[in-house]
Scaffold this active site. Structure first.
Site, PDB file in Angstrom:
ATOM      1  N   ASP A 186      -0.298   5.007   0.830  1.00  0.00           N
ATOM      2  CA  ASP A 186      -0.626   6.018   1.846  1.00  0.00           C
ATOM      3  C   ASP A 186      -0.590   5.445   3.263  1.00  0.00           C
ATOM      4  O   ASP A 186      -1.206   4.413   3.545  1.00  0.00           O
ATOM      5  CB  ASP A 186      -2.026   6.589   1.581  1.00  0.00           C
ATOM      6  CG  ASP A 186      -2.015   7.538   0.392  1.00  0.00           C
ATOM      7  OD1 ASP A 186      -1.579   8.681   0.567  1.00  0.00           O
ATOM      8  OD2 ASP A 186      -2.406   7.112  -0.712  1.00  0.00           O
ATOM      9  N   ASP A 197       0.865  -1.169   0.000  1.00  0.00           N
ATOM     10  CA  ASP A 197       0.000   0.000   0.000  1.00  0.00           C
ATOM     11  C   ASP A 197       0.914   1.236   0.000  1.00  0.00           C
ATOM     12  O   ASP A 197       2.086   1.135   0.381  1.00  0.00           O
ATOM     13  CB  ASP A 197      -0.856  -0.060   1.276  1.00  0.00           C
ATOM     14  CG  ASP A 197      -1.594   1.231   1.544  1.00  0.00           C
ATOM     15  OD1 ASP A 197      -2.288   1.707   0.634  1.00  0.00           O
ATOM     16  OD2 ASP A 197      -1.487   1.740   2.679  1.00  0.00           O
TER      17      ASP A 197
HETATM   18 MG   LIG Z   1      -2.894   3.054   3.663  1.00  0.00          MG
END
Ligand SMILES: [Mg+2]
Length: 232
Positions: free
Chosen positions: A14, A12
């Site tokens: 962010d 991932d």
């Molecule tokens: Mg995230």
């Protein structure tokens, strides 16, 4: 753990690799100040709440990532009674998100080290122009054999379609040898579970998981990922 050896790691972006809180705070203040809003930081908590709720609605497939872009400012303007144009705010915010925010300390070294043991993919729920600008500016594209951005492909974590696209771009690695790493139980970990791959929850906030949450690994520090990949 479904198999002994991890050869593919999906990340991932962010709040996992990127300090998105800092990115959002700087971009938010810049966008509101440019639109003539006084003391923009006073509105940041409301924006965070609205933004988080909208991205959860994306995870439930109620709205598209593209709808988040302007809707978050329409809601903020209505709630806070601001005299501002939502399109101007959202354009300024999107520009700032691409321009601001750094990787968490040690991320480049971690990616470098993990890439020696596995193929890497980046799977992010986000908007194309913002995520592309960040990836370019941060110089991390070279570590990833696949970069999949939800707004570009029309599907989001935690649904399996976005993982199908990532796996196709990674030339269909074994699911049993693949690991999804991320901070979100509802998108990253649920997504990895839905797809039948291994999951590693990056729980840097030290939160307590729900009773139904399942993951194969939990780490509080990204430095603990390399031992998982290198020794399994
Ligand atoms: Mg995230």
């Amino acid at each position: 753990m479904k198999q002994a050896r991890v050869t593919t790691v999906l990340f991932d972006l962010d709040h996992t690799l990127l300090d998105s809180d800092a990115s959002e705070a700087l971009a938010f203040e810049q966008a509101l100040r440019a639109a003539g809003v006084d003391e923009p930081h006073r509105h940041l908590p409301a924006h965070d709440r609205i933004n988080t709720a909208l991205w959860h609605a994306v995870e439930r497939q109620e709205i598209t990532p593209g709808q988040v872009r302007t809707t978050r400012f329409e809601q903020l303007i209505a709630e806070a009674g601001l005299d501002a144009d939502p399109t101007q705010l959202s354009d300024g915010f999107a520009l700032g998100l691409g321009q601001h925010g750094e990787l968490y300390p040690g991320v480049l070294e971690m990616l470098e080290a993990v890439a020696e043991h596995a193929s890497l993919g980046l799977v992010t729920n986000g908007l194309s122009d913002i995520q592309r600008a960040r990836i370019e500016r941060l110089g991390i594209a070279r570590y990833f054999q696949a970069v999949v951005i939800s707004a570009e492909v029309g599907c989001s974590k935690p649904f399996t379609a976005i993982f199908d696209i990532a796996f196709e771009r990674l030339r269909n690695p074994s699911k049993a040898s693949s690991l999804m790493v991320g901070d979100s139980l509802s998108s990253d970990i649920q997504g990895g579970t839905n797809y039948g791959i291994n999951t590693c929850w990056y729980n840097w906030r030290n939160t307590t998981p729900g009773e139904l949450d399942r993951f194969d690994f939990e780490i509080a520090d990204l430095d603990l990922l390399l031992p998982i990949v290198a020794t399994t």
